[in-house]
Design a protein around this motif. Sequence first.
Motif, PDB file in Angstrom:
ATOM      1  N   ILE A   7      47.753  42.261  16.508  1.00 21.36           N
ATOM      2  CA  ILE A   7      48.107  41.971  15.117  1.00 21.36           C
ATOM      3  C   ILE A   7      47.575  40.629  14.626  1.00 21.36           C
ATOM      4  O   ILE A   7      47.583  40.373  13.431  1.00 21.36           O
ATOM      5  CB  ILE A   7      49.638  42.085  14.878  1.00 21.36           C
ATOM      6  CG1 ILE A   7      50.445  41.256  15.880  1.00 21.36           C
ATOM      7  CG2 ILE A   7      50.053  43.559  14.923  1.00 21.36           C
ATOM      8  CD1 ILE A   7      51.957  41.272  15.640  1.00 21.36           C
ATOM      9  N   ASN A   8      47.073  39.788  15.521  1.00 20.86           N
ATOM     10  CA  ASN A   8      46.457  38.539  15.075  1.00 20.86           C
ATOM     11  C   ASN A   8      45.002  38.712  14.636  1.00 20.86           C
ATOM     12  O   ASN A   8      44.493  37.900  13.886  1.00 20.86           O
ATOM     13  CB  ASN A   8      46.524  37.468  16.177  1.00 20.86           C
ATOM     14  CG  ASN A   8      47.841  36.739  16.178  1.00 20.86           C
ATOM     15  OD1 ASN A   8      48.402  36.455  15.131  1.00 20.86           O
ATOM     16  ND2 ASN A   8      48.358  36.447  17.353  1.00 20.86           N
ATOM     17  N   GLU A  31      47.935  37.863   5.367  1.00 22.06           N
ATOM     18  CA  GLU A  31      48.265  36.586   4.715  1.00 22.06           C
ATOM     19  C   GLU A  31      49.183  35.750   5.622  1.00 22.06           C
ATOM     20  O   GLU A  31      48.992  34.555   5.782  1.00 22.06           O
ATOM     21  CB  GLU A  31      48.948  36.825   3.362  1.00 22.06           C
ATOM     22  CG  GLU A  31      48.006  37.333   2.283  1.00 22.06           C
ATOM     23  CD  GLU A  31      46.866  36.375   1.990  1.00 22.06           C
ATOM     24  OE1 GLU A  31      47.124  35.171   1.796  1.00 22.06           O
ATOM     25  OE2 GLU A  31      45.702  36.831   1.982  1.00 22.06           O
ATOM     26  N   TYR A  32      50.190  36.399   6.179  1.00 24.02           N
ATOM     27  CA  TYR A  32      51.162  35.705   7.023  1.00 24.02           C
ATOM     28  C   TYR A  32      50.480  35.060   8.222  1.00 24.02           C
ATOM     29  O   TYR A  32      50.715  33.890   8.537  1.00 24.02           O
ATOM     30  CB  TYR A  32      52.250  36.688   7.491  1.00 24.02           C
ATOM     31  CG  TYR A  32      53.290  36.054   8.384  1.00 24.02           C
ATOM     32  CD1 TYR A  32      54.432  35.471   7.847  1.00 24.02           C
ATOM     33  CD2 TYR A  32      53.120  36.019   9.765  1.00 24.02           C
ATOM     34  CE1 TYR A  32      55.383  34.871   8.667  1.00 24.02           C
ATOM     35  CE2 TYR A  32      54.067  35.424  10.586  1.00 24.02           C
ATOM     36  CZ  TYR A  32      55.190  34.853  10.027  1.00 24.02           C
ATOM     37  OH  TYR A  32      56.125  34.250  10.840  1.00 24.02           O
ATOM     38  N   ARG A  33      49.613  35.805   8.903  1.00 25.98           N
ATOM     39  CA  ARG A  33      49.024  35.293  10.148  1.00 25.98           C
ATOM     40  C   ARG A  33      48.040  34.154   9.935  1.00 25.98           C
ATOM     41  O   ARG A  33      47.739  33.419  10.874  1.00 25.98           O
ATOM     42  CB  ARG A  33      48.385  36.433  10.942  1.00 25.98           C
ATOM     43  CG  ARG A  33      47.079  36.935  10.347  1.00 25.98           C
ATOM     44  CD  ARG A  33      46.577  38.130  11.101  1.00 25.98           C
ATOM     45  NE  ARG A  33      45.292  38.549  10.601  1.00 25.98           N
ATOM     46  CZ  ARG A  33      44.744  39.729  10.831  1.00 25.98           C
ATOM     47  NH1 ARG A  33      45.378  40.616  11.580  1.00 25.98           N
ATOM     48  NH2 ARG A  33      43.562  40.033  10.341  1.00 25.98           N
ATOM     49  N   LYS A  34      47.548  33.982   8.705  1.00 22.46           N
ATOM     50  CA  LYS A  34      46.673  32.831   8.414  1.00 22.46           C
ATOM     51  C   LYS A  34      47.446  31.527   8.632  1.00 22.46           C
ATOM     52  O   LYS A  34      46.907  30.557   9.131  1.00 22.46           O
ATOM     53  CB  LYS A  34      46.191  32.873   6.957  1.00 22.46           C
ATOM     54  CG  LYS A  34      45.049  33.823   6.711  1.00 22.46           C
ATOM     55  CD  LYS A  34      44.625  33.728   5.240  1.00 22.46           C
ATOM     56  CE  LYS A  34      43.806  34.928   4.839  1.00 22.46           C
ATOM     57  NZ  LYS A  34      43.652  34.993   3.370  1.00 22.46           N
ATOM     58  N   LYS A  35      48.710  31.536   8.211  1.00 23.75           N
ATOM     59  CA  LYS A  35      49.543  30.340   8.325  1.00 23.75           C
ATOM     60  C   LYS A  35      50.346  30.297   9.612  1.00 23.75           C
ATOM     61  O   LYS A  35      50.626  29.232  10.146  1.00 23.75           O
ATOM     62  CB  LYS A  35      50.510  30.271   7.135  1.00 23.75           C
ATOM     63  CG  LYS A  35      49.824  30.138   5.797  1.00 23.75           C
ATOM     64  CD  LYS A  35      50.868  29.962   4.699  1.00 23.75           C
ATOM     65  CE  LYS A  35      50.239  29.997   3.319  1.00 23.75           C
ATOM     66  NZ  LYS A  35      50.476  31.254   2.614  1.00 23.75           N
ATOM     67  N   HIS A  36      50.740  31.464  10.081  1.00 27.05           N
ATOM     68  CA  HIS A  36      51.605  31.550  11.263  1.00 27.05           C
ATOM     69  C   HIS A  36      51.071  32.604  12.221  1.00 27.05           C
ATOM     70  O   HIS A  36      51.523  33.748  12.167  1.00 27.05           O
ATOM     71  CB  HIS A  36      53.033  31.961  10.870  1.00 27.05           C
ATOM     72  CG  HIS A  36      53.570  31.275   9.654  1.00 27.05           C
ATOM     73  ND1 HIS A  36      54.131  30.027   9.706  1.00 27.05           N
ATOM     74  CD2 HIS A  36      53.626  31.662   8.354  1.00 27.05           C
ATOM     75  CE1 HIS A  36      54.512  29.677   8.488  1.00 27.05           C
ATOM     76  NE2 HIS A  36      54.205  30.653   7.653  1.00 27.05           N
TER      77      HIS A  36
END
Length: 65
Positions: A7-8, A31-36
Amino acid sequence: LFAKIDINTARMEDLHSLKGIGHTKAVAIMEYRKKHPFKKIEDIMNVKGIGKKTFEKIKSEIEVK
């Protein structure tokens, strides 16, 4: 046997292949994985719109490397 989806690094098409993940949720994951970046698969439940039910459906198909 199929390869699990990381999922990354998964592409949009890969995320769409997961049960219950449509365009909106796939975008939210990206979007979420860009930051976290995800540290464990359970972290996907931190993404807006993905709760325990969706996680239960996809947990056998995803991984974090």
